[in-house]
Design an enzyme around this catalytic site. Structure first.
Site, PDB file in Angstrom:
ATOM      1  CE  LYS A  32      -1.616   1.561   4.076  1.00  0.00           C
ATOM      2  NZ  LYS A  32      -1.322   2.984   4.342  1.00  0.00           N
ATOM      3  CG  ASN A  33       2.345   2.457   3.463  1.00  0.00           C
ATOM      4  OD1 ASN A  33       1.202   2.817   3.164  1.00  0.00           O
ATOM      5  ND2 ASN A  33       2.684   2.115   4.684  1.00  0.00           N
ATOM      6  NE  ARG A  39       0.117  11.365   6.749  1.00  0.00           N
ATOM      7  CZ  ARG A  39       0.064  12.624   7.171  1.00  0.00           C
ATOM      8  NH1 ARG A  39      -1.084  13.104   7.575  1.00  0.00           N
ATOM      9  NH2 ARG A  39       1.104  13.399   7.174  1.00  0.00           N
ATOM     10  CB  CYS A  84      -4.196   5.915  10.726  1.00  0.00           C
ATOM     11  SG  CYS A  84      -4.636   4.542   9.665  1.00  0.00           S
ATOM     12  NE  ARG A  99       0.203  10.179  10.245  1.00  0.00           N
ATOM     13  CZ  ARG A  99      -0.342   9.152   9.576  1.00  0.00           C
ATOM     14  NH1 ARG A  99      -1.493   8.698   9.950  1.00  0.00           N
ATOM     15  NH2 ARG A  99       0.255   8.626   8.529  1.00  0.00           N
ATOM     16  CG  ASP A 130       3.239   0.984   9.598  1.00  0.00           C
ATOM     17  OD1 ASP A 130       3.824   1.165   8.520  1.00  0.00           O
ATOM     18  OD2 ASP A 130       2.796   1.898  10.292  1.00  0.00           O
ATOM     19  CB  VAL A 160       7.093   6.242  14.660  1.00  0.00           C
ATOM     20  CG1 VAL A 160       6.792   6.976  13.356  1.00  0.00           C
ATOM     21  CG2 VAL A 160       8.359   5.404  14.527  1.00  0.00           C
ATOM     22  NE  ARG A 207      -7.174   4.693   4.719  1.00  0.00           N
ATOM     23  CZ  ARG A 207      -6.378   5.318   5.589  1.00  0.00           C
ATOM     24  NH1 ARG A 207      -6.784   5.540   6.815  1.00  0.00           N
ATOM     25  NH2 ARG A 207      -5.180   5.708   5.227  1.00  0.00           N
TER      26      ARG A 207
END
Ligand code: EPZ
Length: 457
Positions: A43-44, A116, A140, A145, A329, A351, A437
């Protein structure tokens, strides 16, 4: 008996991020997950590579694209800007930016969703159109953020940034030029922002304290295929020589490490045995070490990794960190497994400032987790300790029982699913669409692994 919603059903809550009582997952737990899941592209990475296609003067092809709503959001945003996106239904996207045009703020806002990624459109749109509007971001709720690193970088390239009530408007009347940028923290998003802007800027860019996650390196590979000139040093310094033009790419996404780690933790939590096809050892070295220390056993095969318990689960001490550390994550699904370990574990989240809130619902299911807002930091670490750190102390083993819970964020939501699968009795999980998502065909995969559940709404 499983009654499945069609996986491609557009989710009513998509983009709203508000709890959606409509789509409710009922899980009857106490059964180990056993079988095979196929993990697609990350996804990222996939979402960023789609944005990169805007920079090409010809069409791009992206392979192994996961069928998740974050990809759908980026596809809609590209189409709103005149990019044609064709999907062969097998995870291959063909993106043609030749018809790219400016879009109206309302249209962009309507499609930005709870993602994002829109912030990464800045550089490509400034190169293409000389202007950009980026709505306030979703994503999220695991912290504030902020995007200050992104905006500072864009200004360093020569962009003019105006803050509007609903987002930001950017312009670059004199075009964009190379810059020397040092990030205050190795931010993944800010590193991607610099990469996607610098490749077409006039002159050279030097980026210091960059993120070097495998997904970042895969994005660099995509840009290099397009004609970019990018090099990096082991000490997080990346050099980009701006070029006049870029062409389309043909790229197969790196696999999704986060999904692979999630299923591995599901095997630990449910005492299951799961083969994750597509998972690769190299990019998961740190995760595999922690998995083994926690009492897990894994076999590396050519086409994936088999995860299962190797005996009683053991407590571990983990600190999340930037790559090559233990990814933030991965901590949420791991914490579910640690509730079944014999002893006291600590997970120190360094983080994000609010990524341990999901543990309250685990305690409602019988877990014994205490969150220390001030954290338990080790003095020596790649990046200096930050005030926002927190730590969870997990005491196990604690039998879990079913509960009625609402999904707070993507990885927390997945963690509730595996906690419910590990728990005795029935659980109700609401606001399930957030999980989709980032996890492709979640319900199909759960069914293939023998989970007993039903979906309503
Ligand atoms: C990316 O988020 C991932 N999301 C996250 O995955 C992942 O957890 C994170 O990187 C860290 O690996 C996507 O790629 C879409 P950051 P990103 O910028 O880029 C602070 C998931 O579950 N920061 O590296 O937003 C920030 O607040 C998601 O798949 C600033 O202060 O993460 C955070 O504390 C969750 N100012 C830290 O840096 C900025 O301008 C790391 O954030 C930007 C970031």
């Amino acid at each position: 008996m499983n009654t499945l919603l069609s996986e491609s059903a557009p989710s009513p809550s998509e983009g709203s991020g508000e709890p959606d009582e409509v789509t409710v997952l009922t899980i009857r737990g106490g059964r180990p997950l056993r079988g095979r899941v196929d993990v697609k592209g990350a996804k990222n990475l996939a979402t960023k590579a789609m944005v990169a296609a805007l920079l090409g003067e010809s069409a791009s092809v992206l392979r192994d694209v996961p069928e998740i709503s974050d990809v759908q959001v980026v596809r809609s945003l590209l189409e709103v800007h005149g990019v044609t996106v064709e999907d062969d239904g097998e995870g291959v996207l063909r993106l043609d930016p030749s018809g790219a045009v400016s879009a109206h703020m309302e249209e962009i806002d309507a499609h930005a969703g709870a993602s994002r990624i829109p912030i990464l459109f800045c550089g490509p749109l400034l190169h293409l159109l000389g202007q950009a509007f980026i709505p306030d971001l979703g994503g999220c709720r695991i912290g504030d953020r902020p995007i200050d690193f992104h905006l500072d970088a864009l200004r360093a390239f020569g962009a003019i940034v105006d803050k509007l009530p609903s987002g930001i408007r950017l312009s670059a009347p004199d075009g964009l030029h190379g810059a020397n940028i040092e990030l205050p923290y190795p931010s993944v998003g800010a590193t991607e922002q610099v990469l996607l802007t610098a490749v077409r800027a006039k002159g050279t860019t030097e980026l210091r304290n960059a993120a070097i996650e495998p997904e970042i390196m895969d994005l660099i590979a995509v840009l290099q295929k397009m004609g970019a000139i990018i090099s990096y040093e082991p000490n997080r310094v990346i050099f980009i020589e701006g070029v006049e033009s870029l062409r389309g790419y043909d790229h197969r996404c790196i696999f999704d490490r986060n999904e692979a780690a999630s299923w591995a933790c599901a095997a630990l939590a449910t005492d299951g045995d799961i083969f994750v096809a597509g998972a690769k050892q190299q990019e998961m070295l740190t995760f595999l070490n922690v998995f083994r220390k926690a009492g897990g056993d894994f076999d590396i095969a050519e086409d994936g990794i088999r995860f299962r318990r190797g005996g009683a689960l053991k407590p571990v001490v983990v600190e999340t960190d930037v790559h090559p550390g233990f990814m933030t994550d991965w901590q949420q699904p791991l914490i579910v497994a640690l509730t079944q370990a014999e002893g006291v574990s600590t997970v120190h989240e360094t983080v994000y400032e609010n990524r341990l809130g999901f543990t309250q619902a685990l305690n409602k299911m019988g877990a014994d987790i205490v969150v220390h807002p001030e954290g338990i930091a080790s003095p020596d670490r790649r990046v200096p300790r930050r005030a926002l750190e927190q730590a969870a102390v997990i005491t196990g083993p604690t039998p879990l029982h079913g509960a009625d819970v609402v999904v707070p964020d993507l990885r927390g939501g997945y963690s509730y699913v595996i906690a419910a699968l590990a728990a005795e009795g029935e659980s109700i999980i609401r606001n399930v669409d957030i999980i989709r998502r980032g996890y492709e065909k979640l319900f199909d995969k759960l069914a293939a692994l023998g989970a007993d559940f039903s979906v309503a709404g």
